[in-house]
Design a protein around this motif. Structure first.
Motif, short mmCIF file in Angstrom:
data_model
loop_
_atom_site.label_atom_id
_atom_site.label_comp_id
_atom_site.label_asym_id
_atom_site.label_seq_id
_atom_site.Cartn_x
_atom_site.Cartn_y
_atom_site.Cartn_z
N GLY A 102 9.98 -5.84 -1.21
CA GLY A 102 8.75 -6.70 -0.29
C GLY A 102 7.80 -7.22 -2.43
N TYR A 103 8.15 -5.88 -3.49
CA TYR A 103 7.03 -6.12 -5.21
C TYR A 103 8.14 -5.65 -5.29
CZ TYR A 103 3.74 -5.37 -0.87
OH TYR A 103 3.53 -5.69 0.66
N GLU A 104 7.44 -5.70 -7.45
CA GLU A 104 7.84 -5.73 -8.59
C GLU A 104 7.22 -4.28 -9.02
OE1 GLU A 104 8.41 -8.65 -11.13
OE2 GLU A 104 10.07 -9.74 -10.17
N HIS A 135 11.12 2.74 -0.57
CA HIS A 135 9.69 3.22 -0.93
C HIS A 135 8.93 1.31 -0.79
CE1 HIS A 135 5.79 4.88 -1.78
NE2 HIS A 135 5.65 4.09 -3.35
N TYR A 136 9.66 0.38 -1.22
CA TYR A 136 8.81 -0.72 -1.27
C TYR A 136 9.54 -1.72 -0.33
CZ TYR A 136 6.48 1.05 -5.67
OH TYR A 136 5.44 1.73 -7.08
N VAL A 157 1.82 -1.22 -8.43
CA VAL A 157 2.80 -3.11 -7.85
C VAL A 157 1.59 -3.91 -8.91
CG1 VAL A 157 1.90 -4.50 -6.31
CG2 VAL A 157 1.90 -2.29 -5.37
N THR A 158 2.82 -4.86 -9.66
CA THR A 158 2.34 -6.14 -10.32
C THR A 158 2.86 -7.09 -9.53
OG1 THR A 158 4.98 -5.57 -11.34
CG2 THR A 158 2.99 -4.62 -11.92
N LYS A 159 4.03 -6.86 -8.75
CA LYS A 159 3.84 -8.65 -8.24
C LYS A 159 4.42 -8.70 -6.61
CE LYS A 159 6.96 -12.71 -9.17
NZ LYS A 159 7.49 -13.35 -9.88
N VAL A 186 -1.90 1.07 -6.27
CA VAL A 186 -0.79 2.92 -6.51
C VAL A 186 -0.26 2.84 -5.43
CG1 VAL A 186 -1.22 4.66 -7.76
CG2 VAL A 186 -3.22 3.50 -9.13
N THR A 187 0.84 3.38 -6.11
CA THR A 187 1.88 4.16 -4.40
C THR A 187 2.61 5.20 -4.96
OG1 THR A 187 4.05 3.13 -4.85
CG2 THR A 187 2.28 1.30 -4.05
#
Length: 271
Positions: free
Chosen positions: A96-98, A48-49, A85-87, A63-64
């Motif tokens: 790709g994300y935190e 998903h990320y 997504v925070t980072k 928001v995802t």
């Protein structure tokens, strides 16, 4: 009955800052609904990320919403995550994300099913453009589980799937009350093993042994590494008989299938 769209349930105010990902397949064409049923949520979230090789999927602060398709030929999707997504990790073709899961929506994870036909080739959509087309189909009383027994002629499952369902009520009831002839197929080489079940707990009893040790005490299967069985064996049913059927009839039918499938010559049967 009036249709209910997704946001009537979620009540998200700023839809312009929301993206929905319709997870079809990733990781070598593996359908992620199998990961959900096996409890591999971490793998699903990695998908998903995930960023494409030359395109970012999200932005920090967005928001995802994550859906997984329940069946490849149907337009029903299961909600399994809503996060923020925070980072941005600045990674392409990888995770790709935190992020942080939004706890206020956790009560819907694994329970909310929508009907949506994605008319675009894009898996990631701006929520504002599609959310009105996301029709709520069901809000399940408990976590999604479509592992009802499908019928004897439709059983064709992997070892991992069998381990998951064999103690479920519908499977136990079906398998413990039928004698029969079954087929194991090694998808790594096409070799087959024909077996029969007529003892205690019948098919259920025999297949429980394969879950425990991979070979069930069968001479032709004992040399095979248990990990190989777990990763490559599929289970299906060739014939079923009432519990009152004479065992000799089952054995005769087992031998007939061995001849037809040539499982002694090309497979794992040794008698």
């Amino acid at each position: 009955m009036d249709k209910i769209n997704l946001n009537e349930i979620l009540q998200i105010e700023d839809l312009l800052n929301v993206k929905i990902r319709f997870n079809l397949m990733f990781r070598d064409n593996w359908n992620p609904i199998d990961d959900f049923k096996n409890g591999n949520l971490e793998v699903m979230l990695e998908g998903h990320y995930h960023n494409y090789p030359n395109k970012r999927s999200y932005k920090v602060g967005q928001v995802t919403i994550a859906f997984v398709k329940i069946h490849p030929k149907e337009n029903y999707w299961l909600l399994f995550h809503i996060g923020k997504v925070t980072k941005d990790l600045n990674v392409y073709n990888g995770i790709g994300y935190e992020y942080e899961a939004l706890k206020e929506y956790e009560k819907y994870f694994g329970r909310l099913i929508i009907r949506f036909k994605n008319r675009s080739q894009m898996m990631i959509r701006n929520a504002a453009s599609v959310i009105d087309d996301c029709e709520v189909s069901q809000l399940l009383p408990d976590t999604f589980d479509n592992d009802l027994f499908p019928g004897y002629d439709k059983v064709n499952i992997s070892w991992i799937e069998l381990k998951r369902v064999i103690e479920k009520d519908t499977w136990k009831t079906a398998l413990e009350n039928q004698k029969g002839v079954y087929l194991l197929t090694d998808i790594s080489n096409g070799k087959q093993y024909v077996g029969s079940a007529y003892g205690e707990s019948m098919i259920l009893g025999r297949w429980r042994f394969y879950i425990r040790n991979g070979h069930g005490g069968n001479i032709g299967l004992t040399p095979i590494n248990f990990i190989h069985v777990q990763e490559n064996f599929r289970f299906s049913i060739l014939d079923i008989y009432k519990s009152t059927t004479d065992d000799l009839i089952i054995i005769a039918r087992e031998n007939w299938w061995k001849q037809i499938l040539q499982s002694r010559r090309f497979g794992y049967n040794e008698n």
